[in-house]
Design an enzyme around this catalytic site. Sequence first.
Site, PDB file in Angstrom:
ATOM      1  N   LYS A  92       1.079  -1.330   0.005  1.00 46.29           N
ATOM      2  CA  LYS A  92       0.205  -0.013  -0.333  1.00 46.29           C
ATOM      3  C   LYS A  92       0.970   1.542  -0.382  1.00 46.29           C
ATOM      4  O   LYS A  92       1.177   2.178  -0.800  1.00 46.29           O
ATOM      5  CB  LYS A  92      -0.926  -0.236   1.432  1.00 46.29           C
ATOM      6  CG  LYS A  92      -1.518   1.063   1.208  1.00 46.29           C
ATOM      7  CD  LYS A  92      -3.178   0.987   2.798  1.00 46.29           C
ATOM      8  CE  LYS A  92      -3.574  -0.422   2.871  1.00 46.29           C
ATOM      9  NZ  LYS A  92      -4.269  -0.402   3.869  1.00 46.29           N
ATOM     10  N   LYS A 104       2.955  -3.570  10.885  1.00 47.16           N
ATOM     11  CA  LYS A 104       0.966  -3.635  11.614  1.00 47.16           C
ATOM     12  C   LYS A 104       1.031  -4.277  13.642  1.00 47.16           C
ATOM     13  O   LYS A 104       2.637  -4.415  13.260  1.00 47.16           O
ATOM     14  CB  LYS A 104       0.250  -4.692  10.699  1.00 47.16           C
ATOM     15  CG  LYS A 104      -1.069  -4.699  11.406  1.00 47.16           C
ATOM     16  CD  LYS A 104      -1.427  -3.139   9.611  1.00 47.16           C
ATOM     17  CE  LYS A 104      -3.404  -3.449  10.438  1.00 47.16           C
ATOM     18  NZ  LYS A 104      -3.348  -1.920   9.649  1.00 47.16           N
ATOM     19  N   THR A 188      -9.495   7.645   5.796  1.00 45.94           N
ATOM     20  CA  THR A 188      -9.487   6.410   5.372  1.00 45.94           C
ATOM     21  C   THR A 188     -10.843   6.521   3.967  1.00 45.94           C
ATOM     22  O   THR A 188     -10.801   6.013   2.904  1.00 45.94           O
ATOM     23  CB  THR A 188      -9.791   4.985   5.627  1.00 45.94           C
ATOM     24  OG1 THR A 188      -8.615   5.051   6.657  1.00 45.94           O
ATOM     25  CG2 THR A 188     -10.531   3.836   4.580  1.00 45.94           C
TER      26      THR A 188
END
Length: 430
Positions: A92, A104, A188
């Site tokens: 991404k 993450k 987002t």
Amino acid sequence: MGLSLFSDASTRLAQALKFVAISDDAIEHLKHPKASLSVSIPVRMDNGSLRFFQGYRVRYDDTRGPTKGGVRYHPGVNLDEVQSLAFWMTFKCAALNLPYGGGKGGITVNPKELSRLELERLSRGYIDAIADFIGPDVDILAPDMYTNQMIMGWMMDQYSIIKRQISPAVVTGKPITMGGSVGRESATAMGAFFVIERMMSKLDRHPSNTTVAVQGFGNAGATIAALMAKAGYKVVAVSDSQGGIYAKKGLDIPSIRQYKHSSRSIQAVYCAGTVCSVVEHEVITNEQLLALDVDILIPAALENQITATNAPQIQAKYIFEVANGPITSEADGILDQKGIMVFPDILINAGGVTVSYFEWVQNRSGLYWTLEEVNRRLQEKMVTEADHIWTISQDRSTSLRTAAYIHALNRLGEAIEAKGTRDYYANKRF
């Protein structure tokens, strides 16, 4: 035993590798996470008992810069999931040309079962456990599922206490008063909306003639539903973890958000001030929502929502993945055969990490931008990379997902090869 989430995610890499010319060293490099950490977090509960929670942090790849990625609180969090999310984040960031690698984190917990004080102890305990694994130039945290500005603020504050210096750039998505960026909470959904608008114009679709269903009514799902409705799209169905609602005439999304905020449940309502009246609608399951005959389907919940089992029932013309990994690799093939155009997560939900990057830049420079400036930069970034991916898809006759991975792989390959590969060292002359 079924295919692990990470193994399934890796199949997307294999598809894209057929279309790129990068070194064997780069390919091998991208198959393995750089570092994984599992920790046990002791928390003194309000009743005096001691509980231990399992936490994770994965730094997948830092070739293009420090790793970057959210922290999620969910009962289903495990190392396989966190590693997969870090893998997706790597691609991404490359697809959006951000100077980051992928990371993450997560904690296996149902946050709804904890008090606010217990959540604070858990959040600070997580940072105590991983403080040597993260940092503004190493690995930067952000909110994800069931984490928010307050939790990010606790994490930044705890890291600053440990390091004995104010360190706002270690965490993004924190409160504005602690160095957060305006526009981050809606980033987002806003980034997804900019791409949807761009792609619909390319496909000659007008909002008033376009129906939309949104699975997931958390921060991203509720916000994208509101943005779509405000732009004139007919949002006919939304759902949360308990189920969904459907109204052929369209739903009043602002009223539903107001009702959900006060009652924590979804109803098709119309609100005048603080008074909400229930309007005609059907109660449906999440499975039924996914199979609705709509133009646009937006999965904005968990991974693996569309699989080989239910993919044959999908009727939407276009799918925009606001969630991470909502479609399995097996389902991808079925949807492709049905002529359904899937716009992949590593593009569509990249608005969050993009504005997190903006926040990190603002923290390090000490100069802060207006909301208009943040959204202008976000729109420019999202639309530019969406156009690149669309062109690759058209030129190579590939799916948009494969095109996105091709786009990211080319950038990652160049960065890895810049440090030297077998082909370089085989030529012994300088």
